[in-house]
Scaffold this motif. Structure first.
Motif, mmCIF file in Angstrom:
data_model
loop_
_atom_site.group_PDB
_atom_site.id
_atom_site.type_symbol
_atom_site.label_atom_id
_atom_site.label_comp_id
_atom_site.label_asym_id
_atom_site.label_seq_id
_atom_site.Cartn_x
_atom_site.Cartn_y
_atom_site.Cartn_z
ATOM 1 N N ALA A 231 0.828 -1.205 0.000
ATOM 2 C CA ALA A 231 0.000 0.000 0.000
ATOM 3 C C ALA A 231 0.864 1.257 0.000
ATOM 4 O O ALA A 231 0.529 2.257 -0.642
ATOM 5 C CB ALA A 231 -0.921 -0.006 1.218
ATOM 6 N N ASP A 232 1.975 1.194 0.701
ATOM 7 C CA ASP A 232 2.879 2.343 0.778
ATOM 8 C C ASP A 232 3.408 2.721 -0.604
ATOM 9 O O ASP A 232 3.605 3.901 -0.920
ATOM 10 C CB ASP A 232 4.036 2.015 1.724
ATOM 11 N N LYS A 233 3.621 1.708 -1.441
ATOM 12 C CA LYS A 233 4.122 1.961 -2.793
ATOM 13 C C LYS A 233 3.044 2.578 -3.686
ATOM 14 O O LYS A 233 3.345 3.353 -4.590
ATOM 15 C CB LYS A 233 4.627 0.658 -3.411
ATOM 16 N N LEU A 234 1.787 2.212 -3.423
ATOM 17 C CA LEU A 234 0.692 2.684 -4.272
ATOM 18 C C LEU A 234 0.159 4.052 -3.860
ATOM 19 O O LEU A 234 -0.432 4.761 -4.682
ATOM 20 C CB LEU A 234 -0.463 1.670 -4.247
ATOM 21 N N LEU A 235 0.360 4.420 -2.594
ATOM 22 C CA LEU A 235 -0.218 5.660 -2.080
ATOM 23 C C LEU A 235 0.879 6.691 -1.819
ATOM 24 O O LEU A 235 1.654 6.553 -0.871
ATOM 25 C CB LEU A 235 -0.982 5.387 -0.777
ATOM 26 N N PRO A 236 0.956 7.735 -2.627
ATOM 27 C CA PRO A 236 1.936 8.793 -2.350
ATOM 28 C C PRO A 236 1.609 9.497 -1.040
ATOM 29 O O PRO A 236 0.502 9.358 -0.502
ATOM 30 C CB PRO A 236 1.791 9.732 -3.553
ATOM 31 N N SER A 237 2.556 10.258 -0.532
ATOM 32 C CA SER A 237 2.382 10.895 0.777
ATOM 33 C C SER A 237 1.188 11.844 0.809
ATOM 34 O O SER A 237 0.573 12.051 1.852
ATOM 35 C CB SER A 237 3.661 11.643 1.164
ATOM 36 N N ASP A 238 0.846 12.430 -0.351
ATOM 37 C CA ASP A 238 -0.282 13.364 -0.401
ATOM 38 C C ASP A 238 -1.493 12.747 -1.101
ATOM 39 O O ASP A 238 -2.318 13.456 -1.683
ATOM 40 C CB ASP A 238 0.127 14.649 -1.120
ATOM 41 N N ALA A 239 -1.608 11.426 -1.037
ATOM 42 C CA ALA A 239 -2.688 10.728 -1.744
ATOM 43 C C ALA A 239 -4.064 11.228 -1.334
ATOM 44 O O ALA A 239 -4.981 11.299 -2.154
ATOM 45 C CB ALA A 239 -2.580 9.225 -1.499
ATOM 46 N N PHE A 240 -4.222 11.605 -0.058
ATOM 47 C CA PHE A 240 -5.539 11.981 0.449
ATOM 48 C C PHE A 240 -5.656 13.481 0.721
ATOM 49 O O PHE A 240 -6.455 13.902 1.559
ATOM 50 C CB PHE A 240 -5.849 11.185 1.720
ATOM 51 N N SER A 241 -4.879 14.263 0.010
ATOM 52 C CA SER A 241 -5.029 15.716 0.118
ATOM 53 C C SER A 241 -6.322 16.134 -0.576
ATOM 54 O O SER A 241 -6.869 15.399 -1.413
ATOM 55 C CB SER A 241 -3.832 16.416 -0.525
ATOM 56 N N ASP A 242 -6.818 17.313 -0.238
ATOM 57 C CA ASP A 242 -8.064 17.789 -0.843
ATOM 58 C C ASP A 242 -7.965 17.817 -2.367
ATOM 59 O O ASP A 242 -8.885 17.396 -3.081
ATOM 60 C CB ASP A 242 -8.398 19.192 -0.317
ATOM 61 N N GLY A 243 -6.835 18.308 -2.874
ATOM 62 C CA GLY A 243 -6.669 18.428 -4.318
ATOM 63 C C GLY A 243 -6.640 17.085 -5.020
ATOM 64 O O GLY A 243 -7.304 16.893 -6.047
ATOM 65 N N ASN A 244 -5.883 16.142 -4.471
ATOM 66 C CA ASN A 244 -5.773 14.827 -5.108
ATOM 67 C C ASN A 244 -7.094 14.069 -5.081
ATOM 68 O O ASN A 244 -7.480 13.432 -6.063
ATOM 69 C CB ASN A 244 -4.687 13.999 -4.415
ATOM 70 N N VAL A 245 -7.775 14.135 -3.951
ATOM 71 C CA VAL A 245 -9.050 13.422 -3.842
ATOM 72 C C VAL A 245 -10.086 14.026 -4.784
ATOM 73 O O VAL A 245 -10.843 13.306 -5.445
ATOM 74 C CB VAL A 245 -9.560 13.438 -2.384
ATOM 75 N N GLN A 246 -10.121 15.354 -4.883
ATOM 76 C CA GLN A 246 -11.068 16.000 -5.781
ATOM 77 C C GLN A 246 -10.770 15.636 -7.236
ATOM 78 O O GLN A 246 -11.683 15.359 -8.025
ATOM 79 C CB GLN A 246 -11.010 17.520 -5.602
ATOM 80 N N ALA A 247 -9.485 15.607 -7.579
ATOM 81 C CA ALA A 247 -9.100 15.241 -8.942
ATOM 82 C C ALA A 247 -9.489 13.796 -9.244
ATOM 83 O O ALA A 247 -9.966 13.482 -10.344
ATOM 84 C CB ALA A 247 -7.594 15.433 -9.122
#
Length: 254
Positions: A231-247
């Motif tokens: 999971a660590d390899k698939l999820l970047p450190s900012d995976a759940f930021s507002d911008g990434n989730v909205q995108a």
């Protein structure tokens, strides 16, 4: 099947082993090899991140490991005998071949109620179990056997309160164990746990629990170190930021 498309066979087997051990801890009658059955994975020709041949090799490796695990933990293996021509889209079984599944399950349930059943080609029992079936019967008279007091199992001797307490202790120990495999990520102010779960499901990341997040700190608990690292390899450190989730949500709505 979906697990073999994204996860190494050895890692899946570890998860299967943990699941069987946990289930048998709570339900003692499943310790009998005939009372617990696991189905072999049938072929799939729709890879996610690998080639078709690599996917088939992973499925074959998983099935081999599953049979070895059945010999180790003593449970029954079912084989639906599904081949590529039984699939309508290279992954799902065509409706007209569902009878193969029904016949295999019927044969398995039939074996549970008929004394000394013949072993169906769709039911693979651990070798040690098959040998036990051919063990000579006792020469004692039936009357003598019936007069002997039957010893109750430890599980039957415990009262409901004791069983409930042991289960609570077991679940607590499991939660503590899973905390060892914790993945930390920051979570945006507008992001909900439902968003996180949907993104994890989309990436086929299997987790054990997601505790409530505090001050933007999200922790995802996994059953094994291997699952956490994947999971660590698939999820970047900012995976759940507002911008990434909205995108990500925008791409899903297209």
């Amino acid at each position: 099947t979906n697990s073999t498309r994204s996860t190494a066979a050895t890692q899946i087997i570890q998860q299967v082993q943990h699941l069987i051990e946990n289930v048998r801890h709570d339900y003692k009658h499943l310790n009998d090899y005939q009372n617990l059955a696991v189905v072999l994975t049938y072929p799939c020709y729709k890879p996610l991140r690998t080639t078709t041949q690599e996917l088939l090799d992973n499925i074959n490796e998983y099935n081999k490991c599953l049979i070895l695990l059945a010999q180790q933990l003593r449970f029954t293996i079912l084989d639906f005998k599904i081949q590529r021509h039984h699939l309508y889209d290279d992954i799902h079984i065509n409706k007209k071949y569902i009878f193969l599944v029904n016949e295999s399950l019927t044969a398995y349930f039939h074996s549970l109620i008929i004394p000394s059943p013949p072993v169906s080609s769709s039911i693979l029992l651990p070798p040690t179990s098959i040998q036990l079936q051919s063990t000579p019967k006792s020469t004692e008279e039936p009357e003598q056997l019936s007069n002997q007091p039957q010893k109750r199992t430890t599980h039957e001797q415990r009262n409901p309160e004791t069983i409930k307490k042991r289960r609570a202790q077991h679940h607590k120990a499991q939660r503590e164990k899973h905390k060892q495999f914790k993945l930390h990520r920051r979570i945006g102010k507008k992001v909900t746990i439902q968003h996180v779960k949907k993104m994890l499901a989309y990436n086929q990341i299997k987790y054990k629990d997601i505790p409530p997040h505090i001050y933007g700190n999200l922790n995802i608990l996994f059953a094994t170190q291997e699952a956490k690292e994947a999971a660590d390899k698939l999820l970047p450190s900012d995976a759940f930021s507002d911008g990434n989730v909205q995108a990500w949500m925008d791409t899903q709505n297209q």
